[in-house]
Design an enzyme around this catalytic site. Structure first.
Site, short mmCIF file in Angstrom:
data_model
loop_
_atom_site.label_atom_id
_atom_site.label_comp_id
_atom_site.label_asym_id
_atom_site.label_seq_id
_atom_site.Cartn_x
_atom_site.Cartn_y
_atom_site.Cartn_z
N HIS A 90 45.69 -16.75 45.28
CA HIS A 90 45.80 -16.81 43.82
C HIS A 90 46.17 -15.45 43.24
O HIS A 90 45.34 -14.54 43.18
CB HIS A 90 44.46 -17.32 43.24
CG HIS A 90 44.48 -17.47 41.76
ND1 HIS A 90 43.53 -16.92 40.94
CD2 HIS A 90 45.36 -18.11 40.94
CE1 HIS A 90 43.81 -17.22 39.69
NE2 HIS A 90 44.91 -17.93 39.67
N GLU A 120 43.09 -13.32 44.73
CA GLU A 120 41.94 -14.05 45.26
C GLU A 120 42.41 -14.93 46.42
O GLU A 120 43.38 -15.68 46.28
CB GLU A 120 41.32 -14.93 44.16
CG GLU A 120 40.62 -14.11 43.07
CD GLU A 120 40.15 -14.96 41.90
OE1 GLU A 120 39.06 -14.68 41.38
OE2 GLU A 120 40.87 -15.88 41.48
N SER A 133 45.53 -22.25 39.86
CA SER A 133 44.41 -21.54 39.25
C SER A 133 43.27 -22.47 38.91
O SER A 133 42.19 -22.01 38.59
CB SER A 133 44.85 -20.75 38.02
OG SER A 133 45.93 -21.29 37.39
N ASN A 168 39.04 -15.89 36.61
CA ASN A 168 39.29 -16.73 35.43
C ASN A 168 38.00 -17.33 34.89
O ASN A 168 37.84 -17.49 33.68
CB ASN A 168 40.28 -17.85 35.78
CG ASN A 168 41.68 -17.31 35.90
OD1 ASN A 168 41.94 -16.16 35.55
ND2 ASN A 168 42.60 -18.13 36.40
#
Ligand code: NAI
Length: 662
Positions: A441, A453, A420, A491
């Site tokens: 991800h 992702e 991440s 994120n």
């Protein structure tokens, strides 16, 4: 007779009459892979009914000639282009009258349903005298209009409650949830269920059987009585109020009201047709539907690779274990590697719980368990189409692992990382084929989060990116192409939002009040509960990496120093009992709190777009909706901000509860 049908020059149907004078009307919408009931298709259906009014067949079987399924619903683009109240009413009236006509023809009719049968497609089937479902895992019947912010106005609200009883019907109409072939048969939505190879013969027998049309039992008739309907609706409304106290979603209330007061006929309340079909919520939910379709399209299999059959996952922790389980659930062979045997065993335990929850059939759950193979030494690597690395977030450890994996990879396989925070550029140094490393991800919890992702750089091999997208599509998730930048899209956007929420805490606002402000806005969970859920340590690491030099909020530091990490330790900003936070009543929401919390989220989404992390604003909105649950009725953060700026007032208010049932 066949020749006269031919004279109709149908584009979307094919009709043949067999020796028993059964007419087989196959829907096959031109220029489309699925059947949709557009204005054009409905007009042709009208011509067919005109024809049979003059020369009635012994029976009419309506079926699909598309392998994709029966009918996927109305043509949604026609709802997007509504420009007047009259136009909205005419769309409802067209379907209502057509299916009323179908329901009252003199000859028996049957819908032979295989694959999806959705929305207008189910309303068509409900208008037939019989419904025969094919026992196939793809068969799925639903009225999902509510998910688009509209209602099933072509007879669904009238016929479904009469057929299966209001309780089951309201559940289907208010949630949009599908039923499979077996359940459809069990609840009386289908008159019969048949194996694929026998479907034509069974359809021919049933349509000529002379069986009376299915009638509701005495209890169901009572519950549909005009004096009982409002009482049931009132109870259902209470539940809706709890779920959506702000009335962001007016369609479920409209469905209840139209059923209770007008026996499901929306044409009797034309002002409501207009207020629902032309509402901002409906427009935005249709937009979300199109965004979802766009993400799904990235996940379509390409021609240059075979479907993924074998996945190898390294790292059986929180993420790797659950990714492996999800892939096995979706039918792939999965080898799961970890340096710690106990982590694999724990992952297998969680996987089994997932399989039994998702697959009701015990044998299928057992088969899924068998597909998930513990593999301490990585024997699966040379066989896998996709190798996913999900070990601890440490650059050297990951690079070292890649050195060991790469020589064993199949030439057409991709190596994927679930990192991440580490950049692909750094991770791939030392690889002899660096262009085959992609990011895939996933979000936590893997089973619940629809978005994945897919991370690339300018140097990534396009074939590897295509395979990564197709893999994500194959496991039923939505791939979002993003560039390799810190935090990617989701994120990076969540970090400043969570930081702002903690700053509000530092300034004295209670956690319950902050969370209440955001759930009232339409978020599925408030930011403080979210931090507790992801873990305060992870929130700290993400904050450090993604919000530059911003100092850590005091409330976070204090809890971290006590070892209170959130849900996983039973205590964070809340105390957690039985997997739920214990919350007190919130205070009244202070003015501007909502705007203050939303602003960093929207601003960062815009910034990530400007930095080229995603290709366009629609993809940014799609990522934030499906990656964070951002209030779908707004159409996404950027769309929301644009509408706020252009109208300078809040989304249209929903009718109040009293309006909906009085
Ligand atoms: P975790 O700590 O729960 O699991 C990591 C696992 O990797 C452990 O079981 C460990 O024994 C194993 N491992 C470490 N080095 C290994 C090696 N050389 N060979 C074999 N096994 C090895 O970590 P978690 O949370 O599952 O994270 C894994 C990756 O996923 C990280 O890159 C993280 O950034 C990423 N991620 C984590 C999310 C989360 O919410 N936890 C969300 C999305 C991505």
């Amino acid at each position: 007779m066949a020749s006269t049908i031919d004279a109709l020059n149908l584009r979307h149907f094919h009709c043949s009459i067999d020796t028993g004078r059964i007419a087989w009307l196959g829907i096959d919408c031109a220029d489309s892979s699925v059947n949709r009931l557009s204005a054009d298709v409905m007009a042709e259906l009208g011509k067919v009914l005109d024809h049979f009014a003059l020369k009635p067949p012994a029976g009419l079987v309506i079926h699909s000639r598309k392998s994709a399924g029966f009918i996927a619903g109305a043509d949604i683009s026609e709802f997007s282009s509504l420009d007047s109240a009259e136009h909205a009413r005419s769309i409802v009236s067209r379907g209502w009258s057509m299916f009323d006509r179908l329901a009252s023809v003199s000859y028996p009719t049957l819908a032979l349903i295989r694959g999806h049968c959705l929305g207008g497609g189910l309303e068509l089937a409900l208008a037939c005298r019989y419904r025969l479902v094919v026992d196939d895992p793809a068969t799925s019947l639903a009225l999902p209009e509510v998910m688009l912010g509209i209602f099933p106005g072509w007879g669904g609200m009238h016929r479904l409650p009469r057929m299966i009883g209001p309780v089951a019907a309201l559940d289907m109409m208010l949630t949009g949830r599908p039923v499979d072939a077996r359940k459809a048969h069990r609840i009386g939505l289908a008159d019969g269920i048949v194996a694929p190879r026998l479907m034509e013969r069974a359809a021919a027998q049933m349509v000529l059987s002379g069986r009376p049309r299915r009638r509701p039992g005495p209890v169901q008739s009572l519950m549909n009585h005009p004096s009982v309907r409002p009482l049931l609706a009132k109870q259902a409304l209470k539940k809706l109020q709890q779920k959506d106290p702000q009335g962001h979603y007016p369609a479920p209330r409209a469905i209840l009201d139209i059923w209770a007061r007008y026996n499901g006929n929306a044409l009797k309340t034309p002002e409501r047709i207009n207020s629902i079909l032309q509402s901002d919520t409906a427009r935005n939910l249709v937009r979300v539907f199109h965004l979802q379709e766009r993400l799904k399209a990235f996940g379509k299999a390409g021609k240059d690779h075979a479907p993924v059959a074998h996945v190898h996952v390294v790292g059986a922790g929180v993420m790797g274990g659950d990714i492996a389980a999800w892939c096995a659930l979706k039918g792939m062979t999965v080898t799961l590697q970890d340096q710690d045997r106990e982590r694999i065993a724990a992952a297998q335990g969680r996987a089994y719980a997932l399989f039994t929850r998702k697959l009701k059939d015990k044998r299928q759950a057992r088969a899924a368990s068998d597909r998930l193979i513990p593999d301490m030494r990585g024997h699966g690597i040379p066989h896998a189409n996709v190798v996913i690395e999900a070990i601890s977030e440490n650059l050297q450890a990951k690079q070292g692992l890649y050195q060991a994996i790469e020589p064993q990879l199949r030439p057409d396989a991709i190596l994927a990382t679930n990192t991440s925070s580490l950049s692909l550029e750094e991770l791939r140094t030392g690889l002899s084929r660096p262009e085959r490393l992609v990011g895939i991800h996933f979000f936590n919890p893997v089973a619940r989060m629809p978005l994945v992702e897919v991370v690339e750089t300018a140097q990534t091999d396009p074939a590897a990116i295509r395979l990564a997208h197709a893999f994500v599509g194959q496991i039923g998730k939505l791939p979002l192409p993003v560039q390799s930048t810190p935090g990617f899209l989701v994120n990076a956007v969540l970090a400043p939002y969570m930081l702002e929420a903690m700053r509000c805490l530092d300034q004295g606002t209670r956690p319950e009040t902050i969370d209440a402000a955001m759930t009232a806005f339409g978020m599925p969970m408030g930011p403080i509960e979210l931090i507790d859920t992801v873990g305060l340590d992870i929130a700290r690491d993400a904050g450090r990496q993604l919000t530059g030099n911003a100092s850590m909020p005091n409330c976070l530091e204090t809890r971290l120093s006590r070892g209170d990490l959130g849900r996983k330790t039973g205590r964070g900003f809340y105390v957690w009992k039985n997997g739920k936070p214990v919350k007190q009543q919130p205070d009244p929401i202070p003015p501007r709190l909502t705007e203050r919390l939303i602003e960093p989220l929207v601003v960062t989404t815009r910034r990530q777009l400007d930095a080229g992390v995603v290709a366009d604003a629609d993809l940014a909105d799609a990522g934030i909706i499906f990656g964070t649950g951002f209030a779908p009725f707004t159409g996404g953060p950027l769309h929301y901000m644009d509408t706020q700026n252009s109208t300078r007032h809040a989304p249209a208010a929903a009718p109040t509860a009293e309006e909906a049932t009085s």
